[in-house]
Structures are given as structure tokens and as C-alpha cells.
Design an enzyme around this catalytic site. Structure first.
Site, short mmCIF file in Angstrom:
data_model
loop_
_atom_site.label_atom_id
_atom_site.label_comp_id
_atom_site.label_asym_id
_atom_site.label_seq_id
_atom_site.Cartn_x
_atom_site.Cartn_y
_atom_site.Cartn_z
CB CYS A 74 -2.86 -11.68 -0.17
SG CYS A 74 -2.38 -9.95 -0.09
CG HIS A 117 0.03 -10.95 -4.37
ND1 HIS A 117 -0.54 -10.01 -5.20
CD2 HIS A 117 -0.32 -10.60 -3.10
CE1 HIS A 117 -1.21 -9.12 -4.46
NE2 HIS A 117 -1.09 -9.46 -3.19
O1 L14 Z 1 -2.85 -6.87 4.89
O2 L14 Z 1 -1.56 -6.32 -2.21
O3 L14 Z 1 -4.70 -7.57 4.09
O4 L14 Z 1 -2.10 -4.39 -1.36
C1 L14 Z 1 -4.27 -6.68 1.58
C2 L14 Z 1 -3.86 -6.10 0.25
C3 L14 Z 1 -1.99 -6.18 2.44
C4 L14 Z 1 -1.63 -5.57 1.10
C5 L14 Z 1 -3.69 -6.90 3.98
C6 L14 Z 1 -1.99 -5.61 -1.29
C7 L14 Z 1 -3.45 -6.11 2.72
C8 L14 Z 1 -2.38 -6.24 0.01
#
Ligand code: L14
Length: 339
Positions: A131, A244
Site C-alpha cells: 500500500c 496512509h
Molecule cells: O505488505 O499498513 O501488503 O500494516 C499490508 C498492510 C504491509 C503493511 C502488505 C500495513 C502489508 C500494511
């Protein structure tokens, strides 16, 4: 495809990303002929709404994939590792949202605005990037094309929805507990997340970086198809439910002014420039939640180096960072006759 659309499966349908996938398939009127929903045996018995139907959740099994044409996977890396190859053997085109296959050289890692051409080489499996990486490359690729990015320094402010429903529940529960002078409980995160920032996402490696930081470093180079870009990252969990945010500093080979960057990004696909700080206008997680585009603001020159720029990039991690990007990949394959 028959005239009525595709046989689609969502794997990991009861998770936060799975739910968002079902919603987005409906919103975008994706050509769905039949939709099947798979999850672990714990969710069997539940039904989820799609258009005006209630669709039962089925247990994911090795023989689940007969007749399915598109598999949208977001069940966790271990489940994907086991089941995606089985689906591909059955002839399913799998778009996998987990970290299981992203760095496999045989598997395209695709953001449609950035490297659509990579999707066309697929052999049944396409990976959806992390993401935080997706939103960064959507904003940086148009700049890279014009001025060649030499180095990226990124710090992230990642919402708890990245951890799924359990992350959102933990932030809510801890906040309620704190405001009511009750003891807080940490189940999901290693420390209190309410009213706090945790410089810790995923596991730490020997070199002191977290896996999340390494994902941003490696995936950026693969998607931009340029190993010469130097990337360094610090990924941080913040007490925000959705979206994010990222503070991004770049150094380019060619000089670009802040205004040139605004002009370039205003024309870039999937990007919205929202950048009038004096009018208090800059992208905010609470405003970008539920939106499809990547929002960029606080664009300014970094005068500590000859060709430096700073910016602030915000996107909905469950949408552009996950479910929406996966569905846009499927739409791209349909347009290009690769599905
Ligand atoms: O690699 O904000 O797909 O915890 C997806 C969730 C990485 C961390 C991934 C999060 C995860 C992300």
C-alpha cells in the site's frame, strides 16, 4: 468472457481488503457474471452483500477454483503461497494483494498508472504492491519520467486499517479505555497505538530495517523498472483509521521547480494536487478516506541540495493501496485482451 461478464472469486472475502474489493466491484460496475466469496472455515455461514444479492462465504479449498476466470486474492501471504498456484493451474488469472509473490522475477508487480506494460507479460499471476509503495510511485513516476529521480527518502504515517479490522478495533478500544481511565490492552500492536506513534511495521531484520521498509525500497525499483534509484524508508504506524500519509524527499538529476512539479502532477493519471498551504489546503487522511486518487500537497523545493523536492502524499490504503489497484489491474487486462 461471455457477454454477461466474468466468473470472479474474492479470496479472503471477509477481511478489510476483501470487503473493499466487493464494494469496488459493485461501484465500478465491473463485468461480473458470478461472484464467489472464499475465506477460512471460521467465516462459513456468513453472507456478504453484492448488488442486491446475499452471497454465502465458502471455505477455501484446493478444488474451489473450477470455472473461475479472475481471482482477487487478499487472504494473507501464507494462504496465497499455497492457493494461488493451485488457482493458476486451474486457469484462473490471479491478482494477489499479499507480499507472497511481489519480488518473484516471474511475477509482474503492477500499478496501472505506472507500469501497465508489465501486466501484459503475466503468466496467470500478477502481484499487487504494498500500500505505501503504490501511492508513492503513482506520485513519483511522472516526476521520474521528466527529471529522473536519483534518491528517495520517505517516512510514512500508516493507518491502522492496514492491519485490518483487528487494528481498527484495537485503536478504538484503547482510545475508549484511555478516555475512561481504564487500563489499556495491547493485543495487535507491540505497544499502545492510541495517542502514540510506533516506528515498527511488520518484523525487523538484521540490518535494523523493518520488512515494511524493505518492501518500499525493493518494490519501488521493480515497479519503476529502475534499479539505480536509491530509496530509504522509515515506516511508522499512527493512530489514524484510514489512509496512509507520507513525507517524501527526492533528489532529481534535472532541476524542477515546485511549480513545475505541480503542473506535471496536475496532469498525471490518478493524482490530485491539493496544495494551497496558506489557505490551509493540503491533503488530510480524514478527507482522502474513501477516495480513489493519490493526493499530493506541500510541494516545495529542498534547498539543501541542488535538485531537491519535498512533498506530502496521502491515499486510502484499502482502496488505491489495495482493493482498487487490484481491480484496476483486472480492468487493464480486460481492455488489453489479456483476460
Ligand atoms: O505488505 O499498513 O501488503 O500494516 C499490508 C498492510 C504491509 C503493511 C502488505 C500495513 C502489508 C500494511
Amino acid at each position: 468472457m461471455s457477454a454477461q461478464g466474468y466468473h470472479v472469486a474474492v479470496v479472503g472475502a471477509t477481511g478489510a481488503v476483501g470487503n473493499e474489493m466487493i464494494k469496488i466491484l459493485e461501484e465500478r460496475n465491473f463485468p461480473v457474471r458470478t461472484l464467489r466469496l472464499f475465506a477460512s472455515s471460521k467465516s462459513v455461514g456468513r453472507k456478504l452483500e453484492f448488488k442486491d444479492e446475499e452471497i454465502p462465504v465458502e471455505e477455501l479449498k484446493e478444488d474451489s477454483f473450477k470455472g473461475i476466470e479472475i481471482g482477487l486474492f487478499s487472504p494473507g501471504a501464507n494462504v496465497s503461497k499455497r492457493f494461488a498456484p493451485i488457482a493458476v493451474k486451474e486457469g484462473v488469472v490471479v491478482i494477489d494483494n499479499t507480499s507472497a509473490f511481489r519480488m518473484d522475477p516471474e511475477v509482474p508487480l503492477v500499478v496501472p498508472e505506472v507500469n501497465p506494460q508489465a501486466a501484459l507479460r503475466h503468466r496467470g499471476l500478477i502481484a499487487n504492491p504494498n500500500c505505501s509503495t503504490i501511492q508513492m510511485v503513482v506520485a513519483l513516476k511522472p516526476i521520474h519520467d521528466r527529471a529522473k529521480i536519483k534518491r528517495i527518502v520517505v517516512s510514512t504515517y500508516q493507518s491502522v486499517s492496514g492491519t485490518g479490522k483487528k487494528g481498527m478495533d484495537e485503536l478504538l478500544e484503547q482510545t475508549k479505555a484511555l478516555l475512561n481511565f481504564r487500563e489499556i490492552v495491547c493485543k495487535v500492536y507491540p505497544h499502545q497505538i492510541a495517542f502514540n506513534c510506533l516506528p515498527h511495521i511488520d518484523e525487523f531484520l538484521e540490518d535494523g530495517y523493518s520488512k515494511e521498509e524493505w518492501k518500499m525500497i525493493n518494490e519501488t525499483k521493480k515497479i519503476m523498472e529502475d534499479d539505480s534509484i536509491r530509496v530509504t524508508a522509515t515506516t511508522v504506524r499512527v493512530p489514524v483509521f484510514h489512509c496512509h500519509s507520507e513525507s517524501v524527499n527526492i533528489e532529481t538529476e534535472k532541476k524542477l521547480t515546485a511549480q513545475e512539479v505541480r503542473d506535471i502532477l496536475s496532469k498525471a493519471p490518478g493524482v490530485v494536487v491539493y496544495d494551497n498551504p496558506k489557505q490551509r489546503e493540503y491533503p488530510l487522511a480524514i478527507d482522502v478516506a474513501g477516495r480513489d486518487e493519490v493526493y499530493v500537497g506541500r510541494i516545495r523545493e529542498d534547498k539543501t541540495i541542488p535538485n531537491g523536492l519535498n512533498m506530502w502524499i496521502v491515499a486510502d490504503n484499502l482502496r488505491k493501496g489495495a482493493a482498487l489497484n487490484a481491480i484496476q489491474i483486472a480492468e487493464l487486462l480486460i481492455r488489453e485482451g489479456k483476460l
